[in-house]
Design a protein around this motif. Structure first.
Motif, PDB file in Angstrom:
ATOM      1  N   VAL A  46       2.664 -14.186   9.641  1.00  0.00           N
ATOM      2  CA  VAL A  46       1.689 -15.235   9.375  1.00  0.00           C
ATOM      3  C   VAL A  46       1.849 -15.598   7.912  1.00  0.00           C
ATOM      4  O   VAL A  46       1.963 -14.726   7.050  1.00  0.00           O
ATOM      5  N   GLN A  47       1.887 -16.891   7.628  1.00  0.00           N
ATOM      6  CA  GLN A  47       2.142 -17.380   6.276  1.00  0.00           C
ATOM      7  C   GLN A  47       0.966 -18.225   5.805  1.00  0.00           C
ATOM      8  O   GLN A  47       0.352 -18.933   6.603  1.00  0.00           O
ATOM      9  N   ALA A  48       0.660 -18.162   4.517  1.00  0.00           N
ATOM     10  CA  ALA A  48      -0.399 -18.966   3.921  1.00  0.00           C
ATOM     11  C   ALA A  48       0.023 -19.375   2.518  1.00  0.00           C
ATOM     12  O   ALA A  48       0.759 -18.650   1.854  1.00  0.00           O
ATOM     13  N   LEU A  65      -6.792 -13.658   0.379  1.00  0.00           N
ATOM     14  CA  LEU A  65      -5.584 -13.361   1.155  1.00  0.00           C
ATOM     15  C   LEU A  65      -5.112 -11.932   0.888  1.00  0.00           C
ATOM     16  O   LEU A  65      -4.768 -11.204   1.818  1.00  0.00           O
ATOM     17  N   GLN A  66      -5.093 -11.524  -0.368  1.00  0.00           N
ATOM     18  CA  GLN A  66      -4.659 -10.166  -0.698  1.00  0.00           C
ATOM     19  C   GLN A  66      -5.609  -9.128  -0.102  1.00  0.00           C
ATOM     20  O   GLN A  66      -5.167  -8.098   0.391  1.00  0.00           O
ATOM     21  N   ALA A  67      -6.916  -9.415  -0.111  1.00  0.00           N
ATOM     22  CA  ALA A  67      -7.886  -8.497   0.484  1.00  0.00           C
ATOM     23  C   ALA A  67      -7.686  -8.376   1.994  1.00  0.00           C
ATOM     24  O   ALA A  67      -7.974  -7.341   2.583  1.00  0.00           O
ATOM     25  N   LEU A  89       3.089  -9.494   7.549  1.00  0.00           N
ATOM     26  CA  LEU A  89       4.077  -9.139   8.558  1.00  0.00           C
ATOM     27  C   LEU A  89       3.515  -8.096   9.510  1.00  0.00           C
ATOM     28  O   LEU A  89       2.836  -7.164   9.081  1.00  0.00           O
ATOM     29  N   ALA A  90       3.852  -8.250  10.767  1.00  0.00           N
ATOM     30  CA  ALA A  90       3.464  -7.266  11.768  1.00  0.00           C
ATOM     31  C   ALA A  90       4.348  -6.029  11.595  1.00  0.00           C
ATOM     32  O   ALA A  90       5.502  -6.143  11.173  1.00  0.00           O
TER      33      ALA A  90
END
Length: 57
Positions: free
Chosen positions: A7-9, A22-24, A52-53
């Motif tokens: 998943v990308q943001a 996002l980091q949390a 990443l999974a």
């Protein structure tokens, strides 16, 4: 179930609050995309994050 591998943001560099969120949530910063999106008539850089999974290596 989607079974996504990645998943990308992205956020604007000055959007520190979103970067912290996002980091949390477990995302890792992995780069900067120059002129990534055109916003209000100007091309804007974006900080890139990914989640990443786990993989079976």
């Amino acid at each position: 179930m989607l079974r996504l591998h990645r998943v990308q943001a992205e956020t604007l560099p000055e959007n520190v609050g979103s970067q912290r969120a996002l980091q949390a949530a477990g995302f890792t910063r992995y780069g900067l995309a120059p002129e990534y999106l055109r916003i209000a008539g100007a091309w804007r850089d974006h900080v890139m994050f990914q989640l990443l999974a786990p993989t079976d290596r």
